[in-house]
Write an enzyme that holds these catalytic residues in place. Structure first.
Site, PDB file in Angstrom:
ATOM      1  N   GLU A  96       0.827  -1.201   0.000  1.00 28.74           N
ATOM      2  CA  GLU A  96       0.000   0.000   0.000  1.00 28.74           C
ATOM      3  C   GLU A  96       0.866   1.258   0.000  1.00 28.74           C
ATOM      4  OE1 GLU A  96      -3.343   0.005   2.512  1.00 28.74           O
ATOM      5  OE2 GLU A  96      -3.774  -2.115   2.200  1.00 28.74           O
ATOM      6  N   ARG A 125      -1.727 -10.787   3.173  1.00 27.88           N
ATOM      7  CA  ARG A 125      -2.939 -11.600   3.080  1.00 27.88           C
ATOM      8  C   ARG A 125      -3.736 -11.172   1.854  1.00 27.88           C
ATOM      9  NH1 ARG A 125      -6.446  -7.605   4.365  1.00 27.88           N
ATOM     10  NH2 ARG A 125      -5.890  -6.120   5.996  1.00 27.88           N
TER      11      ARG A 125
END
Length: 504
Positions: free
Chosen positions: A277, A294
């Site tokens: 991110e 994940r």
């Protein structure tokens, strides 16, 4: 490696159902775990087997590693898929699975140690030469130390949970007078969500875009990225609407961010699906924010534009297969996802648990609803209030927006309050349509999105219409009462009263 025969899904709700559907398509048996609050949940009904793991609080059920592993052993499961949240980024759980001889469908514990803990991830990225948002390199032990650091770099700052993501354990501090209360709240929420109350501090960037890169790696060192997702439509640091491709990225910026994301994944020996991110500032500079080790909630939009089933490839990679690509596929069309919550936007987004009396899910071409509920299901007040994810695909962004708006008009849930009208307002807003919306968009346009800034003339017209409707309804009732049968009439007055009661 041997083929996986049976998978225990260590999660609940829509993500557990979504994983189980792919398992069934692959011919793999499934096992559900559930708390006492989830006895009748859809994921329990979907699985081939189900095991109770404790009381409603997640810390006494879904987060208890020993109970999850005990259920896997009883069921004879040879693999565990963690979904997202709960134990999905817990390295000790990965090691416990390995010790028990059970395949964990996700990255190795070493990669999770390196990237799953946010401050450690920042340290690793700094060493790798990846630009990061200014902030602390480690969790801060005391509120006094934290306050001193915040005063040093200046507010606004972000308090963030070191042990997980998803907006949990995150607080923006704009004034030092709010610092201590925000610190306590962030630590408490982090402990409840991840069993880890460690918190660190980052400098808050003004009007950034939140753009993430989906990465995927196999066991042979092949690592690729699957393009980006724009996640800037956030409320209280929780994503509400996601889309791909990002409307602000050029092909050159996409390639550059993708290259950095792949570099980050390779640096820690990553395997499986993960997300790197970034925050992108107004000058289109990007900074590493964190890595989620994940599957992401918003993975369906990536599946729409790539044609890949990411859960299927998580399983195949865990079985030892190689990735089918050596470089990022070109995105095909545009996809948007909205998160449908059991919450009341008019009451400060308070959760709205309760029984779903009626449910109509939208239909039509290129539309997908990942849901964990059904008519008659009671939404518990114990967990995150998201009940489904509605995603669409279209050749262009404009068409995708219109398709998502149309789908939301068909979404009907009775018995509880949902945020579907609020979601339509987001998609209809000129700033969203323009594509250059930042992470402060929903906060800044809060009143407008709730309809509080509506035209007063339209409000007056709606009020007059409701008065006319009420008058006509009352007149009709009065007419019905005057035509009631007499005592000697057919059936008598008592029969008419009984029929009248039934009609109510």
């Amino acid at each position: 490696m041997a083929k996986i025969r049976k998978i225990l899904v260590a999660n609940r709700g829509e993500i557990a159902v979504r994983v189980m559907r792919t398992c069934k398509e692959l011919g793999i048996a499934t096992v559900a775990v559930y708390s006492e609050a989830d006895r009748s949940a859809l994921h329990v009904r979907t699985a081939d087997q189900a095991f109770l793991v404790g009381p409603p609080p997640s810390r006494e059920s879904y987060l208890v590693q020993e109970r999850i592993l005990e259920a896997a052993k009883k069921a004879g499961a040879d693999a565990i898929h963690p979904g997202y949240g709960f134990l999905s980024e817990n390295a000790s759980f990965v090691r416990a699975c390995e010790k028990a001889g059970i395949t964990f469908i996700g990255p190795p514990a070493s990669a999770m140690d390196a990237m799953g803990e946010k401050t450690r991830a920042r340290q690793n990225m700094i060493k790798a030469g990846v630009p990061v948002v200014p902030g602390t390199a480690e969790p801060i032990a005391t509120v006094e130390e934290a306050r001193a650091y915040a005063e040093k770099i200046g507010v606004p700052v972000m308090l963030k949970a070191a042990g997980g993501g998803g907006g949990k354990g995150m607080r923006k501090v704009e004034r030092m007078e709010e610092f201590e209360s925000s610190w306590r709240a962030a630590k408490s929420e982090a402990m409840n969500a991840f069993g880890n109350d460690a918190v660190y501090i980052e400098k808050y960037l003004e009007k950034p875009h939140h753009v993430e890169i989906q990465v995927f790696a196999d066991q042979y060192g092949n690592t690729i990225h699957l393009n980006e997702r724009e996640c800037s439509a956030q409320r209280r640091h929780q994503k509400v609407v996601e889309e791909t491709p990002s409307p602000i990225l050029t092909p050159e910026l996409r390639a550059k961010m993708g290259e950095v994301a792949v570099k980050a994944a390779k640096a820690v020996g990553y395997v499986g699906a993960g997300t790197v991110e970034f925050l992108v500032d107004v000058h289109r500079n990007f900074y590493f924010l964190e890595m989620n080790t994940r599957l992401q909630v918003e993975h369906p939009v990536t599946e729409w534009v790539t044609g890949l089933d990411l859960v299927a490839w998580q399983i195949k990679v865990a079985e030892g297969e190689k990735l089918p690509y050596t470089e990022a596929p070109t995105p095909n069309g545009h996809s948007i996802e909205v998160r449908v919550y059991a919450e009341d936007p008019a009451r400060n987004f308070m959760p709205s648990p309760g029984r779903i009396n009626y449910l109509r899910v939208p239909g039509g071409p290129y539309l997908r609803d990942d849901s964990g509920v059904f008519p008659g299901y009671t939404v518990p007040n114990t967990y995150d209030p998201m009940i489904s994810k509605l995603s669409v695909w279209a050749p262009t962004r404009r068409e995708a927006i219109e398709r998502a708006r149309r789908a939301l008009t068909e979404y009907v849930v009775k018995g509880i309050t949902t945020n579907t009208r609020y979601l339509r307002a987001i998609l209809s807003h000129p700033e969203f349509a323009g594509g250059d919306y930042d992470t402060s968009f929903l906060t800044r346009e809060h009143e407008t999105l709730l309809g509080k800034g509506e035209d007063p003339q339209l409000t007056e017209a709606a009020l007059l219409a409701s008065v006319v409707y009420a008058y006509q309804r009352d007149q009709k009732k009065a007419k019905t009462l005057t035509q009631a049968p007499s005592e000697g009439g057919k059936g008598g007055i008592s029969a008419w009263r009984q029929a009248s009661r039934r009609g109510r």
